[in-house]
Design an enzyme around this catalytic site. Structure first.
Site, short mmCIF file in Angstrom:
data_model
loop_
_atom_site.label_atom_id
_atom_site.label_comp_id
_atom_site.label_asym_id
_atom_site.label_seq_id
_atom_site.Cartn_x
_atom_site.Cartn_y
_atom_site.Cartn_z
N SER A 283 12.68 -21.26 10.18
CA SER A 283 11.96 -20.54 9.68
C SER A 283 12.76 -19.76 11.04
O SER A 283 12.47 -18.27 11.26
CB SER A 283 10.64 -20.09 9.64
OG SER A 283 10.06 -20.62 10.36
N GLU B 151 15.38 -19.36 0.23
CA GLU B 151 16.80 -19.14 0.65
C GLU B 151 18.15 -20.29 0.88
O GLU B 151 17.51 -21.14 1.99
CB GLU B 151 16.71 -18.55 2.07
CG GLU B 151 15.50 -16.94 2.23
CD GLU B 151 15.35 -16.48 3.15
OE1 GLU B 151 15.27 -14.93 3.25
OE2 GLU B 151 15.14 -17.22 4.40
N HIS C 4 15.13 -23.21 3.04
CA HIS C 4 14.53 -21.93 3.32
C HIS C 4 12.66 -21.99 2.51
O HIS C 4 13.38 -21.04 2.03
CB HIS C 4 14.41 -20.90 4.47
CG HIS C 4 13.55 -20.40 5.61
ND1 HIS C 4 13.32 -19.09 4.91
CD2 HIS C 4 12.36 -21.02 5.88
CE1 HIS C 4 11.65 -18.95 6.14
NE2 HIS C 4 11.51 -19.96 5.86
N ASN D 237 12.62 -13.28 6.72
CA ASN D 237 11.77 -13.54 8.00
C ASN D 237 11.90 -11.88 8.52
O ASN D 237 11.51 -11.56 9.61
CB ASN D 237 11.40 -14.37 8.97
CG ASN D 237 10.67 -15.15 7.90
OD1 ASN D 237 9.78 -15.27 7.38
ND2 ASN D 237 10.55 -16.76 8.57
N1 3HC Z 1 -0.40 -25.73 -8.33
C1 3HC Z 1 -0.29 -25.21 -9.47
N2 3HC Z 1 -0.45 -23.33 -9.96
C2 3HC Z 1 -1.39 -23.21 -8.85
C3 3HC Z 1 -2.23 -24.24 -7.92
C4 3HC Z 1 -1.51 -25.32 -7.47
N3 3HC Z 1 -1.39 -26.10 -6.59
N4 3HC Z 1 -2.85 -22.86 -7.18
C5 3HC Z 1 -2.76 -21.80 -7.62
N5 3HC Z 1 -2.02 -22.48 -8.71
C6 3HC Z 1 -1.59 -20.78 -9.53
C7 3HC Z 1 -2.80 -20.02 -10.68
O1 3HC Z 1 -3.26 -20.67 -11.74
C8 3HC Z 1 -2.47 -18.53 -10.98
O2 3HC Z 1 -0.95 -18.63 -11.60
P1 3HC Z 1 -1.65 -17.81 -12.82
O3 3HC Z 1 -0.83 -16.32 -11.60
O4 3HC Z 1 -0.34 -18.09 -14.49
O5 3HC Z 1 -2.72 -17.51 -13.09
C9 3HC Z 1 -1.16 -18.39 -10.00
O6 3HC Z 1 -0.87 -19.99 -8.84
C10 3HC Z 1 -1.66 -17.94 -8.39
O7 3HC Z 1 -3.08 -19.02 -8.01
P2 3HC Z 1 -4.65 -17.97 -7.48
O8 3HC Z 1 -5.33 -16.93 -8.30
O9 3HC Z 1 -5.64 -19.21 -7.84
O10 3HC Z 1 -4.12 -17.20 -6.15
P3 3HC Z 1 -3.95 -15.88 -5.77
O11 3HC Z 1 -3.78 -15.21 -6.86
O12 3HC Z 1 -5.18 -15.51 -4.73
O13 3HC Z 1 -2.68 -15.99 -5.53
C11 3HC Z 1 -0.89 -16.51 -3.70
C12 3HC Z 1 -2.40 -16.81 -4.54
C13 3HC Z 1 0.12 -16.51 -4.83
C14 3HC Z 1 -0.57 -17.16 -2.08
C15 3HC Z 1 -0.69 -14.97 -3.04
O14 3HC Z 1 -2.05 -14.64 -2.53
C16 3HC Z 1 0.06 -14.39 -2.50
O15 3HC Z 1 1.49 -14.69 -3.00
N6 3HC Z 1 0.39 -14.18 -1.32
C17 3HC Z 1 1.05 -14.37 -0.31
C18 3HC Z 1 1.52 -15.26 0.41
C19 3HC Z 1 3.29 -15.02 0.97
O16 3HC Z 1 3.68 -13.62 1.21
N7 3HC Z 1 4.19 -15.91 1.40
C20 3HC Z 1 5.10 -15.93 2.43
C21 3HC Z 1 4.75 -16.23 3.84
S1 3HC Z 1 5.82 -16.17 5.13
C22 3HC Z 1 6.76 -17.58 4.83
O17 3HC Z 1 6.21 -19.06 4.22
C23 3HC Z 1 7.88 -17.87 5.90
C24 3HC Z 1 7.86 -18.73 7.05
O18 3HC Z 1 9.31 -19.40 7.39
C25 3HC Z 1 7.38 -17.72 7.74
#
Ligand code: 3HC
Length: 282
Positions: A117, A150, A138, A189
């Site tokens: 990243s 990405e 990415h 990012n």
């Molecule tokens: N396998 C499959 N599906 C799963 C799962 C698993 N292990 N765990 C959860 N799920 C499903 C759930 O069933 C649910 O599905 P539905 O919407 O159809 O009901 C969905 O995934 C969401 O799960 P949860 O309800 O348990 O969780 P949340 O609603 O709290 O969402 C999240 C979790 C998706 C992580 C949300 O909080 C989110 O989008 N957060 C932001 C994350 C983000 O911005 N990430 C980017 C970071 S930047 C990066 O990575 C780049 C690096 O270079 C810095």
């Protein structure tokens, strides 16, 4: 892309291994010590099992996916891989070494990708004798849940390499893909990290509490997580590395990493993965 290799079985590497295995690829994950290998296996199996509990995958499909992932300590086993995705720690010298080794071991037609990243993709590409077959792939944390990949082509990545990896990410893994140039931060990012750093600067200035900053962005903008919770999830060390890379690339004062972020990384408060960041975790 039947045979995939993943270098590193941490949060990102395990997530990448999981999505590739669930999509039907045979996945080999490289780790450096048996205890890390055991932890990587546990990460993959726990997450796939959570998918079963959430009703996203059947028990049979989960068992088959778990059976398609194997962790090894021997990089020589990567010789037959069609695609290798490197997800090692964000240390430039380490990535150079890994790409140099992969280049001598992986079959000539193999594509080498980095999930970095923060490090320019061309730098790792030039550690190999096949830079036209090296690109950025990415993923986002948590990999099984975030739809985006990405695809980063350097100035020398061949169009065939970019097309093959885009096709795999889109049509096999079922991800959304975007193409980005080889500039620090790519697309996501470059927009996300300055926002996260601004939230840390706001906290440091005493302007608002962590809870209120997070509640404001969730309630006011509909983001699924507030910025400080997101930094804890990404990891403060990863966030700092990405911020340093943006600052080094563009040299704009507003991109300078916040002092509080540095101090927290130096004190080992790396976020959710160690149980302590801006918040405490059990
Ligand atoms: N396998 C499959 N599906 C799963 C799962 C698993 N292990 N765990 C959860 N799920 C499903 C759930 O069933 C649910 O599905 P539905 O919407 O159809 O009901 C969905 O995934 C969401 O799960 P949860 O309800 O348990 O969780 P949340 O609603 O709290 O969402 C999240 C979790 C998706 C992580 C949300 O909080 C989110 O989008 N957060 C932001 C994350 C983000 O911005 N990430 C980017 C970071 S930047 C990066 O990575 C780049 C690096 O270079 C810095």
């Amino acid at each position: 892309m039947k045979l995939v290799g993943v270098v590193g079985g941490g949060t990102m590497g395990a997530g990448i291994a999981e999505v590739c295995a669930k999509a039907g690829s045979d996945v080999l994950v490289l780790e450096t010590k048996q205890e890390f290998a055991d932890a990587a296996t546990k990460r993959v199996t726990t997450s796939i099992s959570r998918g079963v509990a959430k009703g996203k995958i059947s028990q049979d499909d989960a068992d088959a996916a778990i059976a398609r992932v194997r962790v090894t300590l021997d990089i020589d086993e990567f010789a037959d891989r069609d695609l290798v995705v490197e997800a090692a720690p964000e240390i430039e010298s380490l990535k150079f070494e890994i790409f140099g080794k992969l280049d001598t071991i992986v079959k000539p037609s193999g594509i080498l990708a980095t999930n970095t990243s923060s490090i320019p993709v061309i730098k790792v590409a030039t550690a190999t004798k096949r830079p036209e077959q090296v690109l950025g792939m990415h993923f986002f944390n948590p990999v099984p849940l975030m739809p985006l990949v990405e695809i980063i082509s350097t100035l020398v990545t061949s169009p065939e390499t970019a097309a093959a990896v885009t096709d795999y990410a889109k049509n096999t893994l079922g991800k959304t893909t975007v193409q980005a140039g080889d500039r620090s931060g790519f697309i996501v990012n470059a927009l996300l990290i300055p926002y996260l750093c601004q939230a840390i600067k706001m906290l440091d200035s005493g302007y608002a509490t962590a809870e209120d900053i997070d509640a404001a962005m969730k309630g006011g903008c509909g983001y699924p997580m507030g910025p400080l919770t997101l930094v804890d999830t990404i990891g403060l060390d990863i966030t700092l590395a990405a911020a340093e890379s943006l600052y080094a690339e563009f040299a704009e004062p507003h991109l300078a990493p916040p002092a509080l972020l540095r101090r927290m990384v130096e004190s080992g408060r790396l976020g959710r993965k160690v149980g302590r960041g801006f918040y405490k975790y059990d």
